[in-house]
Design an enzyme around this catalytic site. Structure first.
Site, PDB file in Angstrom:
ATOM      1  N   GLU A  53       0.797  -1.238   0.000  1.00 42.06           N
ATOM      2  CA  GLU A  53       0.000   0.000   0.000  1.00 42.06           C
ATOM      3  C   GLU A  53       0.829   1.288   0.000  1.00 42.06           C
ATOM      4  O   GLU A  53       0.679   2.138   0.870  1.00 42.06           O
ATOM      5  CB  GLU A  53      -0.962  -0.028   1.206  1.00 42.06           C
ATOM      6  CG  GLU A  53      -1.870  -1.246   1.193  1.00 42.06           C
ATOM      7  CD  GLU A  53      -2.663  -1.428   2.481  1.00 42.06           C
ATOM      8  OE1 GLU A  53      -2.609  -0.547   3.355  1.00 42.06           O
ATOM      9  OE2 GLU A  53      -3.331  -2.468   2.626  1.00 42.06           O
ATOM     10  N   GLU A 110      -6.322 -10.666  -0.973  1.00 39.73           N
ATOM     11  CA  GLU A 110      -7.033 -10.452   0.299  1.00 39.73           C
ATOM     12  C   GLU A 110      -8.537 -10.339   0.061  1.00 39.73           C
ATOM     13  O   GLU A 110      -9.189  -9.431   0.553  1.00 39.73           O
ATOM     14  CB  GLU A 110      -6.521  -9.180   0.993  1.00 39.73           C
ATOM     15  CG  GLU A 110      -5.030  -9.146   1.237  1.00 39.73           C
ATOM     16  CD  GLU A 110      -4.570  -7.923   2.009  1.00 39.73           C
ATOM     17  OE1 GLU A 110      -5.417  -7.253   2.648  1.00 39.73           O
ATOM     18  OE2 GLU A 110      -3.362  -7.629   1.985  1.00 39.73           O
TER      19      GLU A 110
END
Length: 383
Positions: A166, A271
């Site tokens: 991220e 995820e």
């Protein structure tokens, strides 16, 4: 007395083993017609994230499902730096060692998560003894030590690592994390370099959420090109796929798969979950620090999921898996972020206290009605 004690120990061990075996057999009988890893074995790995109760096999129902249904596992939390190195130079590998051992015992693909992330990094990482930001050189040295200590410990045992998590914002710009502020954009290149040095054979990934947003997708592609041009060993890109019932669009996700694959790397879903709950705002991603106040209106299914919502969730999952199958030549893994609904982080994020139903297995670890429809997709593909 010693003989009696030995007999009691043996009987206790036998009872535990019998109980675990019964749980696995029960899970297998209940889901014999819906074995995910078998259905997709010629397409991609099917994975799940494990929490500590599952890693240490304290939750027999969940463990039975993991062993029956999945052939890839990722550490949900225990390999994050705040747990592995809570104090400088003090490493705690107890849970991570157990996670890797669990995967090896069950012959699963093992994924490490995550080496460098702006969140869940211990505060000491960025400051000196006076609480001031450390120099660029010090932070690089700390980053190198952390990465190489962790990766070398599991060299040849962990298949792939989420090296950086991220680092790009939804608008495509670099996240101004402490890593970025102190080191600059080169921190990603260095992270991949250090990980590759520690285990040259391990696959190395960049992982992010909301990758279907065009600006973010383009930002990630530009960043990876930059890292690869500098010699960074990027093996694959992870699309987290924390999705909702109406966002993102399948067409934008497909553009991301094609864009990422065009970089010459593997693509993976890392995820996955699909929330059935109202989103606080459009393009809700997975910004871990985002929090909102609880309200009854934002928690409409506390007593259970209505049949029509279950049907809607099932259609959404089928649509995504249809897309993944279409591009199975590019996608190496699809990982669900949790085993059963009760394990999901979505119950507490971004609004604490909600009840969500985002996974393929319910709170009793039974497959949801649409799992058979997902598996049926593989039969259609064979025809």
């Amino acid at each position: 007395m010693k003989i009696l004690k030995t007999m009691m120990t043996a009987i206790t061990a036998l009872l535990i083993a019998t109980s675990a075996s019964a749980a696995i057999q029960s899970a297998k009988q209940a889901t014999d017609s819906v074995i995910l890893k078998d259905a997709f074995e010629n397409n991609f790995f099917i994975g799940t994230a494990l929490n500590l109760d599952q890693i240490w096999e304290r939750d027999s129902k969940a463990v039975a499902v993991v062993k029956t249904q999945f052939n890839s596992i990722v550490a949900e939390n225990c390999m994050k730096s705040m747990f592995l190195q809570p104090q400088e130079g003090v490493f705690n590998f107890k849970d991570a060692d157990r996670f890797v051992a669990f995967g090896e015992k069950n012959k699963m693909q093992i994924i490490g998560h995550t080496l460098i992330w702006h969140s869940q990094t211990p505060a000491w990482f960025f400051v000196d003894k006076n609480g001031k930001d450390v120099s660029r050189e010090v932070l690089i040295a700390r980053m190198k030590k952390h990465i190489q200590t962790v990766v070398s410990r599991y060299k040849g045992r962990v298949f792939g690592w989420d090296v950086v998590n991220e680092a790009i914002l939804d608008n495509g710009e670099w996240r101004k994390s402490k890593f970025y502020q102190i080191i600059g954009p080169q921190f990603i290149e260095l992270a991949f370099k250090f990980a590759h040095e520690a285990d040259p054979k391990a696959e190395l990934y960049y992982n992010d959420y909301s990758t279907a947003i065009p600006a973010k997708r383009n930002g990630i592609i530009a960043m990876v090109r930059q890292v690869k041009a500098a010699g960074g060993h990027v093996s694959g890109l992870g699309m987290q796929e924390h999705n909702g019932l109406d966002n993102p669009s399948i067409s934008e996700v497909e553009k991301t798969i094609l864009g990422f694959a065009g970089l010459g790397v593997k693509v993976m879903v890392t995820e996955m979950d699909i929330s059935v709950l109202p989103h606080v705002r459009p393009d809700m991603g997975a910004e871990i620090g985002e929090r909102h106040a609880y309200s009854k209106e934002m928690n409409p299914y506390e007593e259970g999921l209505p049949a029509e919502k279950m049907e809607e969730l099932g259609k959404r999952y089928v649509d995504f898996f249809s897309l993944y199958l279409k591009h199975h030549d590019k996608i190496s893994r699809v990982t669900l972020w949790g085993v059963g609904d009760g394990d999901s982080w979505k119950n507490g994020w971004p609004i604490p206290g909600r009840t969500d139903y985002p996974l393929l297995f319910d709170r009793n670890y039974q497959p949801k009605p649409f799992v058979k429809d997902i598996i049926a997709l593989t039969q259609k593909k064979k025809k």
